[in-house]
Structures are given as structure tokens and as C-alpha cells.
Design a protein around this motif. Structure first.
Motif, PDB file in Angstrom:
ATOM      1  N   ALA A 273       0.809  -1.225   0.000  1.00 56.90           N
ATOM      2  CA  ALA A 273       0.000   0.000   0.000  1.00 56.90           C
ATOM      3  C   ALA A 273       0.842   1.276   0.000  1.00 56.90           C
ATOM      4  N   PRO A 274       1.892   1.381   0.826  1.00 64.16           N
ATOM      5  CA  PRO A 274       2.683   2.613   0.780  1.00 64.16           C
ATOM      6  C   PRO A 274       3.354   2.839  -0.577  1.00 64.16           C
ATOM      7  N   LEU A 275       3.692   1.752  -1.252  1.00 67.61           N
ATOM      8  CA  LEU A 275       4.311   1.888  -2.574  1.00 67.61           C
ATOM      9  C   LEU A 275       3.303   2.451  -3.570  1.00 67.61           C
ATOM     10  N   ALA A 276       2.087   1.928  -3.522  1.00 66.56           N
ATOM     11  CA  ALA A 276       1.055   2.356  -4.469  1.00 66.56           C
ATOM     12  C   ALA A 276       0.468   3.718  -4.124  1.00 66.56           C
ATOM     13  N   LEU A 277       0.361   4.022  -2.839  1.00 66.04           N
ATOM     14  CA  LEU A 277      -0.323   5.246  -2.420  1.00 66.04           C
ATOM     15  C   LEU A 277       0.607   6.422  -2.159  1.00 66.04           C
ATOM     16  N   ARG A 278       1.873   6.157  -1.917  1.00 61.92           N
ATOM     17  CA  ARG A 278       2.802   7.249  -1.618  1.00 61.92           C
ATOM     18  C   ARG A 278       3.926   7.331  -2.655  1.00 61.92           C
ATOM     19  N   VAL A 279       4.680   6.253  -2.820  1.00 60.21           N
ATOM     20  CA  VAL A 279       5.829   6.265  -3.725  1.00 60.21           C
ATOM     21  C   VAL A 279       5.405   6.594  -5.152  1.00 60.21           C
ATOM     22  N   ALA A 280       4.328   5.999  -5.607  1.00 59.16           N
ATOM     23  CA  ALA A 280       3.884   6.194  -6.999  1.00 59.16           C
ATOM     24  C   ALA A 280       3.530   7.633  -7.322  1.00 59.16           C
ATOM     25  N   TYR A 281       3.154   8.415  -6.328  1.00 60.29           N
ATOM     26  CA  TYR A 281       2.705   9.790  -6.567  1.00 60.29           C
ATOM     27  C   TYR A 281       3.777  10.848  -6.296  1.00 60.29           C
ATOM     28  N   GLU A 282       4.998  10.430  -5.972  1.00 58.71           N
ATOM     29  CA  GLU A 282       6.072  11.398  -5.784  1.00 58.71           C
ATOM     30  C   GLU A 282       6.372  12.077  -7.120  1.00 58.71           C
TER      31      GLU A 282
ATOM     32  N   ALA B  68      11.819   4.491 -13.399  1.00 59.82           N
ATOM     33  CA  ALA B  68      10.539   5.178 -13.257  1.00 59.82           C
ATOM     34  C   ALA B  68      10.307   6.102 -14.438  1.00 59.82           C
ATOM     35  N   GLU B  69       9.073   6.221 -14.804  1.00 57.86           N
ATOM     36  CA  GLU B  69       8.627   7.222 -15.770  1.00 57.86           C
ATOM     37  C   GLU B  69       7.587   8.050 -15.025  1.00 57.86           C
ATOM     38  N   LEU B  70       7.980   9.265 -14.638  1.00 55.43           N
ATOM     39  CA  LEU B  70       7.134  10.086 -13.777  1.00 55.43           C
ATOM     40  C   LEU B  70       5.930  10.667 -14.495  1.00 55.43           C
ATOM     41  N   GLN B  71       6.035  10.879 -15.777  1.00 53.62           N
ATOM     42  CA  GLN B  71       4.928  11.421 -16.558  1.00 53.62           C
ATOM     43  C   GLN B  71       4.447  10.342 -17.516  1.00 53.62           C
ATOM     44  N   GLY B  72       3.161  10.279 -17.745  1.00 53.87           N
ATOM     45  CA  GLY B  72       2.639   9.361 -18.745  1.00 53.87           C
ATOM     46  C   GLY B  72       3.198   9.752 -20.103  1.00 53.87           C
ATOM     47  N   ALA B  73       3.182   8.848 -21.043  1.00 56.07           N
ATOM     48  CA  ALA B  73       3.766   9.112 -22.358  1.00 56.07           C
ATOM     49  C   ALA B  73       2.773   8.796 -23.465  1.00 56.07           C
ATOM     50  N   THR B  74       2.878   9.542 -24.545  1.00 55.80           N
ATOM     51  CA  THR B  74       2.123   9.264 -25.757  1.00 55.80           C
ATOM     52  C   THR B  74       3.130   8.909 -26.834  1.00 55.80           C
ATOM     53  N   HIS B  75       2.961   7.776 -27.449  1.00 54.90           N
ATOM     54  CA  HIS B  75       3.904   7.309 -28.453  1.00 54.90           C
ATOM     55  C   HIS B  75       3.454   7.694 -29.851  1.00 54.90           C
ATOM     56  N   ALA B  76       4.347   7.534 -30.809  1.00 57.24           N
ATOM     57  CA  ALA B  76       4.098   7.936 -32.201  1.00 57.24           C
ATOM     58  C   ALA B  76       2.831   7.291 -32.758  1.00 57.24           C
ATOM     59  N   ARG B  77       2.546   6.081 -32.367  1.00 60.50           N
ATOM     60  CA  ARG B  77       1.346   5.388 -32.870  1.00 60.50           C
ATOM     61  C   ARG B  77       0.090   5.809 -32.123  1.00 60.50           C
ATOM     62  N   GLY B  78       0.213   6.782 -31.216  1.00 52.35           N
ATOM     63  CA  GLY B  78      -0.954   7.269 -30.489  1.00 52.35           C
ATOM     64  C   GLY B  78      -1.274   6.488 -29.229  1.00 52.35           C
ATOM     65  N   ALA B  79      -0.446   5.485 -28.895  1.00 54.04           N
ATOM     66  CA  ALA B  79      -0.689   4.698 -27.692  1.00 54.04           C
ATOM     67  C   ALA B  79      -0.297   5.521 -26.470  1.00 54.04           C
ATOM     68  N   HIS B  80      -1.085   5.417 -25.419  1.00 54.57           N
ATOM     69  CA  HIS B  80      -0.817   6.142 -24.184  1.00 54.57           C
ATOM     70  C   HIS B  80      -0.316   5.177 -23.124  1.00 54.57           C
TER      71      HIS B  80
END
Length: 130
Positions: free
Chosen positions: A56-65, A85-97
Motif C-alpha cells: 500500500a505505501p508503494l502504491a499510495l505514496r511512492v507512486a505519486y512522488e 521510473a517514468e514520472l509522466q505518462g507518455a504518448t507514443h508515435a502510434r498514439g498509444a498512451h
């Protein structure tokens, strides 16, 4: 996905607000709804509850740093180290998120954990909707 992407952000925000209000009203009218809905479910074992307490601490705290340093610091507090880690979501050339995520490991427990962050801001709403 397509119809949602065409809606203005203020309309999506309003819809989420009214959905949350409606759910709160339903709980007020039937406070034991969750208990009744899960009446036939199996009771979790002590080991499952312990695993949830560890993760839970990993999902609720670490993930949101918001920085890698803070993510690594909080992971270490719980016996894990940050591998990637990838802190920001990414959009790829094929439009996949792809949502923001981190990969953590605990050498002592011989465990690796992939933590996928949930919705944090408006850009995540677009990723979530696809």
C-alpha cells in the motif's frame, strides 16, 4: 474513448463531481451497501492482508512522488529501491498512451514490484479514457 476526448475539460469535471455526489447519496441511503455487495466474498488470509500492508505505501505514496529523489527516498523507507521510473505518462508515435509507472525491488524479500500510478492530473484523465 473518442466521444470522451471530444468533451471539454469543464464538462468532464462537472460529470465527475455529480457522479461522486450521487455515489455519496447512495451510501447515505444504504450505509451497509458495500458490506451487502461483498457478503459472498472470501475473507482475505493474514498473508494477503500483510502483503497489502507492505504494498500500500508503494502504491499510495511512492507512486505519486513528483521527483525521482523523493520516490527513491520513500521506497527505501519501506525496504525497496527504485530501479526505473517514468514520472509522466507518455504518448507514443502510434498514439498509444502509457501511464506513469515505477519499477521497485526488495533484495531482502527477493521481490520486484511494478507500480502504476493512478489519475493524478488532467493529462492522466486523457490517458485513463483511452
Amino acid at each position: 474513448g473518442g466521444a470522451l476526448a471530444q468533451k471539454p475539460v469543464h464538462e468532464l469535471t462537472g460529470a465527475l463531481y455529480y457522479l461522486m455526489a450521487r455515489r455519496r447519496e447512495e451510501r447515505g441511503a444504504f450505509p451497509t451497501f458495500e458490506e451487502a455487495a461483498h457478503a459472498g466474498c472470501a475473507v482475505p488470509t493474514d498473508a494477503e492482508v500483510a502483503d497489502l500492508g507492505e504494498w500500500a505505501p508503494l502504491a499510495l505514496r511512492v507512486a505519486y512522488e513528483t521527483t525521482l529523489v523523493d520516490m527513491q527516498r520513500h521506497a527505501r523507507l519501506h525496504g525497496y529501491e527504485l530501479l526505473f521510473a517514468e514520472l509522466q505518462g507518455a504518448t507514443h508515435a502510434r498514439g498509444a498512451h502509457r501511464p506513469a509507472f515505477s519499477f521497485l525491488a526488495c533484495r531482502a524479500r527477493r521481490r520486484a514490484v511494478l507500480v502504476v500510478r493512478g489519475t493524478q492530473d488532467l493529462s492522466d484523465i486523457v490517458t485513463d479514457s483511452r
